[in-house]
Write an enzyme that holds these catalytic residues in place. Structure first.
Site, PDB file in Angstrom:
ATOM      1  N   ASP A   1       4.709   0.500  12.114  1.00  9.68           N
ATOM      2  CA  ASP A   1       3.534  -0.187  11.567  1.00  9.68           C
ATOM      3  C   ASP A   1       3.438  -1.646  12.027  1.00  9.68           C
ATOM      4  O   ASP A   1       2.470  -2.330  11.684  1.00  9.68           O
ATOM      5  CB  ASP A   1       3.542  -0.120  10.034  1.00  9.68           C
ATOM      6  CG  ASP A   1       3.280   1.286   9.524  1.00  9.68           C
ATOM      7  OD1 ASP A   1       2.797   2.118  10.314  1.00  9.68           O
ATOM      8  OD2 ASP A   1       3.573   1.561   8.347  1.00  9.68           O
TER       9      ASP A   1
ATOM     10  N   ARG B   1      -8.526  -1.076   4.642  1.00 11.88           N
ATOM     11  CA  ARG B   1      -7.648  -0.030   4.117  1.00 11.88           C
ATOM     12  C   ARG B   1      -6.295  -0.597   3.722  1.00 11.88           C
ATOM     13  O   ARG B   1      -5.635  -0.043   2.846  1.00 11.88           O
ATOM     14  CB  ARG B   1      -7.385   1.045   5.182  1.00 11.88           C
ATOM     15  CG  ARG B   1      -8.587   1.843   5.545  1.00 11.88           C
ATOM     16  CD  ARG B   1      -8.200   2.967   6.448  1.00 11.88           C
ATOM     17  NE  ARG B   1      -7.308   3.906   5.751  1.00 11.88           N
ATOM     18  CZ  ARG B   1      -7.005   5.104   6.178  1.00 11.88           C
ATOM     19  NH1 ARG B   1      -7.504   5.535   7.306  1.00 11.88           N
ATOM     20  NH2 ARG B   1      -6.198   5.890   5.487  1.00 11.88           N
TER      21      ARG B   1
ATOM     22  N   CYS C   1      -5.407  13.179  13.469  1.00 14.88           N
ATOM     23  CA  CYS C   1      -5.341  11.735  13.238  1.00 14.88           C
ATOM     24  C   CYS C   1      -5.763  11.066  14.534  1.00 14.88           C
ATOM     25  O   CYS C   1      -5.553  11.612  15.616  1.00 14.88           O
ATOM     26  CB  CYS C   1      -3.912  11.356  12.865  1.00 14.88           C
ATOM     27  SG  CYS C   1      -3.615   9.585  12.828  1.00 14.88           S
TER      28      CYS C   1
ATOM     29  N   ARG D   1      -0.103  14.377  13.498  1.00 11.76           N
ATOM     30  CA  ARG D   1       0.701  13.909  12.366  1.00 11.76           C
ATOM     31  C   ARG D   1       0.867  15.108  11.435  1.00 11.76           C
ATOM     32  O   ARG D   1       0.180  15.232  10.437  1.00 11.76           O
ATOM     33  CB  ARG D   1       0.016  12.731  11.656  1.00 11.76           C
ATOM     34  CG  ARG D   1       0.028  11.459  12.473  1.00 11.76           C
ATOM     35  CD  ARG D   1      -0.600  10.313  11.723  1.00 11.76           C
ATOM     36  NE  ARG D   1       0.218   9.843  10.622  1.00 11.76           N
ATOM     37  CZ  ARG D   1      -0.204   8.972   9.697  1.00 11.76           C
ATOM     38  NH1 ARG D   1      -1.434   8.500   9.763  1.00 11.76           N
ATOM     39  NH2 ARG D   1       0.594   8.578   8.725  1.00 11.76           N
TER      40      ARG D   1
ATOM     41  N   LYS E   1       0.834  -1.207   0.000  1.00 15.63           N
ATOM     42  CA  LYS E   1       0.000   0.000   0.000  1.00 15.63           C
ATOM     43  C   LYS E   1       0.866   1.254   0.000  1.00 15.63           C
ATOM     44  O   LYS E   1       0.665   2.168  -0.806  1.00 15.63           O
ATOM     45  CB  LYS E   1      -0.889  -0.015   1.257  1.00 15.63           C
ATOM     46  CG  LYS E   1      -1.544   1.301   1.592  1.00 15.63           C
ATOM     47  CD  LYS E   1      -2.418   1.188   2.825  1.00 15.63           C
ATOM     48  CE  LYS E   1      -1.711   1.318   4.155  1.00 15.63           C
ATOM     49  NZ  LYS E   1      -1.339   2.694   4.551  1.00 15.63           N
ATOM     50  N   ASN E   2       1.859   1.291   0.907  1.00 16.06           N
ATOM     51  CA  ASN E   2       2.616   2.533   1.089  1.00 16.06           C
ATOM     52  C   ASN E   2       3.648   2.778  -0.012  1.00 16.06           C
ATOM     53  O   ASN E   2       4.241   3.854  -0.073  1.00 16.06           O
ATOM     54  CB  ASN E   2       3.280   2.553   2.476  1.00 16.06           C
ATOM     55  CG  ASN E   2       2.234   2.682   3.574  1.00 16.06           C
ATOM     56  OD1 ASN E   2       1.070   2.998   3.301  1.00 16.06           O
ATOM     57  ND2 ASN E   2       2.628   2.418   4.814  1.00 16.06           N
TER      58      ASN E   2
HETATM   59  N1  EPU Z   1       6.557  14.306  10.827  1.00 18.31           N
HETATM   60  C1  EPU Z   1       6.670  15.643  11.124  1.00 18.31           C
HETATM   61  N2  EPU Z   1       6.379  16.562  10.144  1.00 18.31           N
HETATM   62  C2  EPU Z   1       6.002  16.183   8.886  1.00 18.31           C
HETATM   63  C3  EPU Z   1       5.899  14.806   8.583  1.00 18.31           C
HETATM   64  C4  EPU Z   1       6.192  13.894   9.582  1.00 18.31           C
HETATM   65  O1  EPU Z   1       7.001  16.012  12.246  1.00 18.31           O
HETATM   66  O2  EPU Z   1       5.757  17.061   8.063  1.00 18.31           O
HETATM   67  C5  EPU Z   1       6.859  13.299  11.862  1.00 18.31           C
HETATM   68  C6  EPU Z   1       5.644  12.448  12.231  1.00 18.31           C
HETATM   69  O3  EPU Z   1       4.832  13.058  13.188  1.00 18.31           O
HETATM   70  C7  EPU Z   1       6.288  11.172  12.729  1.00 18.31           C
HETATM   71  C8  EPU Z   1       7.557  11.066  11.882  1.00 18.31           C
HETATM   72  O4  EPU Z   1       7.770  12.361  11.339  1.00 18.31           O
HETATM   73  O5  EPU Z   1       6.661  11.304  14.071  1.00 18.31           O
HETATM   74  C9  EPU Z   1       7.465  10.067  10.752  1.00 18.31           C
HETATM   75  O6  EPU Z   1       6.289  10.299   9.979  1.00 18.31           O
HETATM   76  P1  EPU Z   1       6.281  10.030   8.404  1.00 18.31           P
HETATM   77  O7  EPU Z   1       6.171  11.328   7.702  1.00 18.31           O
HETATM   78  O8  EPU Z   1       7.417   9.142   8.076  1.00 18.31           O
HETATM   79  O9  EPU Z   1       4.915   9.258   8.233  1.00 18.31           O
HETATM   80  P2  EPU Z   1       3.923   9.301   7.004  1.00 18.31           P
HETATM   81  O10 EPU Z   1       4.680   9.515   5.752  1.00 18.31           O
HETATM   82  O11 EPU Z   1       2.788  10.202   7.318  1.00 18.31           O
HETATM   83  C10 EPU Z   1       4.119   6.763   6.467  1.00 18.31           C
HETATM   84  C11 EPU Z   1       3.181   5.610   6.329  1.00 18.31           C
HETATM   85  C12 EPU Z   1       2.645   5.223   7.693  1.00 18.31           C
HETATM   86  C13 EPU Z   1       3.819   4.889   8.614  1.00 18.31           C
HETATM   87  C14 EPU Z   1       4.815   6.051   8.661  1.00 18.31           C
HETATM   88  C15 EPU Z   1       6.074   5.741   9.448  1.00 18.31           C
HETATM   89  C16 EPU Z   1       2.261   5.950   4.142  1.00 18.31           C
HETATM   90  C17 EPU Z   1       1.092   6.303   3.293  1.00 18.31           C
HETATM   91  N3  EPU Z   1       2.093   5.988   5.458  1.00 18.31           N
HETATM   92  O12 EPU Z   1       3.354   7.824   7.026  1.00 18.31           O
HETATM   93  O13 EPU Z   1       1.871   4.049   7.477  1.00 18.31           O
HETATM   94  O14 EPU Z   1       3.354   4.621   9.909  1.00 18.31           O
HETATM   95  O15 EPU Z   1       5.210   6.401   7.314  1.00 18.31           O
HETATM   96  O16 EPU Z   1       6.731   4.661   8.903  1.00 18.31           O
HETATM   97  O17 EPU Z   1       3.315   5.608   3.631  1.00 18.31           O
HETATM   98  C18 EPU Z   1       0.182   2.481   7.927  1.00 18.31           C
HETATM   99  O18 EPU Z   1       0.438   1.939   6.847  1.00 18.31           O
HETATM  100  O19 EPU Z   1      -0.555   1.952   8.803  1.00 18.31           O
HETATM  101  C19 EPU Z   1       0.741   3.795   8.217  1.00 18.31           C
HETATM  102  C20 EPU Z   1       0.216   4.614   9.104  1.00 18.31           C
END
Ligand code: EPU
Length: 416
Positions: A304, A396, A116, A121, A22-23
């Site tokens: 995850d 999802r 969230c 997030r 998915k990701n």
């Molecule tokens: N963060 C910030 N600012 C930002 C973006 C992120 O502070 O602008 C922080 C977040 O709060 C968190 C850390 O950085 O503490 C990592 O977040 P990241 O941006 O890596 O997460 P994401 O891209 O929103 C993806 C996956 C998530 C997974 C996370 C961490 C996708 C669509 N989602 O989310 O997947 O938990 O990376 O590996 O790729 C899931 O599949 O269940 C899921 C939630």
């Protein structure tokens, strides 16, 4: 609302084919906006999130067709630059359209995702990174709005490793004028897969797989033809199910290195793991041993898998300590697991799990995707029947979950 009824106590046995990730699929779907043309994405999992993203692309004007797991996206016809709140609020990853829209059209109107279920997030890194590349972004009525943007190369150093912000800026940089250097990037396989898909259609990206990416902007890209990598979290979730039920599961079509941290932790908990080229066999012990887990960006233990690992620890011999350093509030499964007899004490972002010999089936509620997965594997090991409510969360992110579990011998049914 659909529920899942599971009668526990059957050691899972057999083979299971792992679906596309998915990701990895979501950012590559967004990247199709970068080049007008007909894009072909293979091995795309049929999930609620990929359907939602397809809907976002359709609203922008793309033509979408799903044929099994082949997704064809025609982006010639994209005209709109607006991703509405109604869709973005249901799936945060919709924000991935922002960078590609700015890169191709110089404008965008994309809803801010909002809160969230498990804590803040933010998307600040996406926004400041795009601003560093010359995008003037305003927040108007809950939307990120940009007009007349001409992206240019910049150096961006992330102070937090972020999968989403890295993917966002890679997509923005491939068509920007000049060279972009991204430092402290995420190296999750999903990010590398996005980079590789873009390189295959003409992007110039150096350093894929390392913490520093150098991206030389090009004037145009060819349409994408890519195969989505296997879902390492789905694979690790089935491995955890083998660990919990004392079963033996052979995972097919996987990249073992992508979920090595989870496999290693399951070995520590007493599982026997055999790694093949694209298969992994996991045999669960009679009873798992307690383990300590700290979530980290890849290649560390993934957030995850935190919920699923807590389920394993719930029946382990001894006391486990599980800390989530990525998302401090991602523990909604703890209260539900407690309804099944788990003894878990939550102290901030640390769960102290005192293993019990048996969980007992109960009525529980799924609260998010991975929390739901932890309830499913707990139910598979529990005595008696568990009824899991609100399983739309599972839809999802897990393709054909009941069918795959049934084929492994689980007694599972979807009920209304
Ligand atoms: N963060 C910030 N600012 C930002 C973006 C992120 O502070 O602008 C922080 C977040 O709060 C968190 C850390 O950085 O503490 C990592 O977040 P990241 O941006 O890596 O997460 P994401 O891209 O929103 C993806 C996956 C998530 C997974 C996370 C961490 C996708 C669509 N989602 O989310 O997947 O938990 O990376 O590996 O790729 C899931 O599949 O269940 C899921 C939630």
């Amino acid at each position: 609302m659909d529920k899942l009824r599971i009668s526990g106590g059957v050691p899972l046995a057999g083979e299971v084919a792992i679906s596309g990730a998915k990701n990895a699929a979501l950012p590559i779907m967004a990247a199709t906006l970068l080049a007008p043309g007909v894009h072909r994405l293979r091995n795309v999992p049929r999930l609620r999130d990929t359907q939602t993203f397809a809907r976002v692309l359709e609203l922008l004007g793309a033509k979408i067709s799903f044929d099994g797991n082949l997704l064809t996206i025609d982006t010639h016809t994209v005209k709109s630059v607006e991703a509405p709140y109604e869709l973005v609020k249901t799936m945060r990853a919709s924000i991935y359209v922002l960078g590609p829209l700015l890169a191709r059209f110089g404008q965008a109107r994309v809803s801010l995702p909002g809160g969230c279920a498990w804590g803040p997030r933010p998307v600040n890194l996406h926004l400041t990174g795009l601003q560093a590349m010359g995008a003037k972004l305003d927040i108007e009525h809950g939307y990120i709005v940009a007009r007349d943007v001409k992206l240019r190369g910049a150096t961006v150093s992330f102070d937090v490793v972020s999968v989403g912000a890295t993917a966002q800026l890679v997509m923005a940089a491939v068509l920007a004028q000049g060279t972009t250097v991204l430092e402290n990037v995420a190296i999750e396989p999903d990010v590398t897969a996005l980079g590789e898909a873009l390189v295959a259609c003409g992007a110039r990206i150096e350093g894929l797989g390392s913490r520093r990416l150098t991206i030389h902007g090009v004037s145009a890209l060819r349409p994408i033809d890519a195969t989505i990598i296997p879902d390492r979290i789905e694979a690790a979730t089935f491995a955890a199910a083998a660990a919990m039920t004392g079963g033996r599961i052979r995972l097919l079509g996987v990249v073992p290195e992508h979920f090595e941290a989870a496999l290693h932790k399951l070995e520590e908990a007493g599982c026997a793991v055999e790694r093949g080229v694209d298969t992994v066999a996991v045999s669960g012990p009679a009873r798992p041993s307690a383990v300590n887990v700290v979530t980290q960006p890849f290649p560390g233990f993934p957030t995850d898998m935190q919920a699923q690992m807590i389920a394993v620890c719930a029946i382990a011999e001894g006391t486990s300590v599980v800390e989530d350093t990525i998302y401090h509030d991602r523990f909604t499964h703890v209260q539900e697991l407690a309804r099944m007899g788990a003894r878990i004490e939550l102290k901030g972002n640390v769960a102290v799990v005192n293993g019990v010999r048996h969980l007992s089936g109960a009525q529980v509620m799924a609260t998010d995707l991975r929390a739901s997965a932890s309830l499913v594997i707990a139910a598979l090991a529990a005595e008696g029947e568990t009824l899991i409510d609100r399983i739309y969360h599972l839809d999802r992110g897990y393709e054909a979950l009941e069918r795959k579990l049934s084929a492994l011998g689980a007694r599972v049914a979807r009920v209304r």
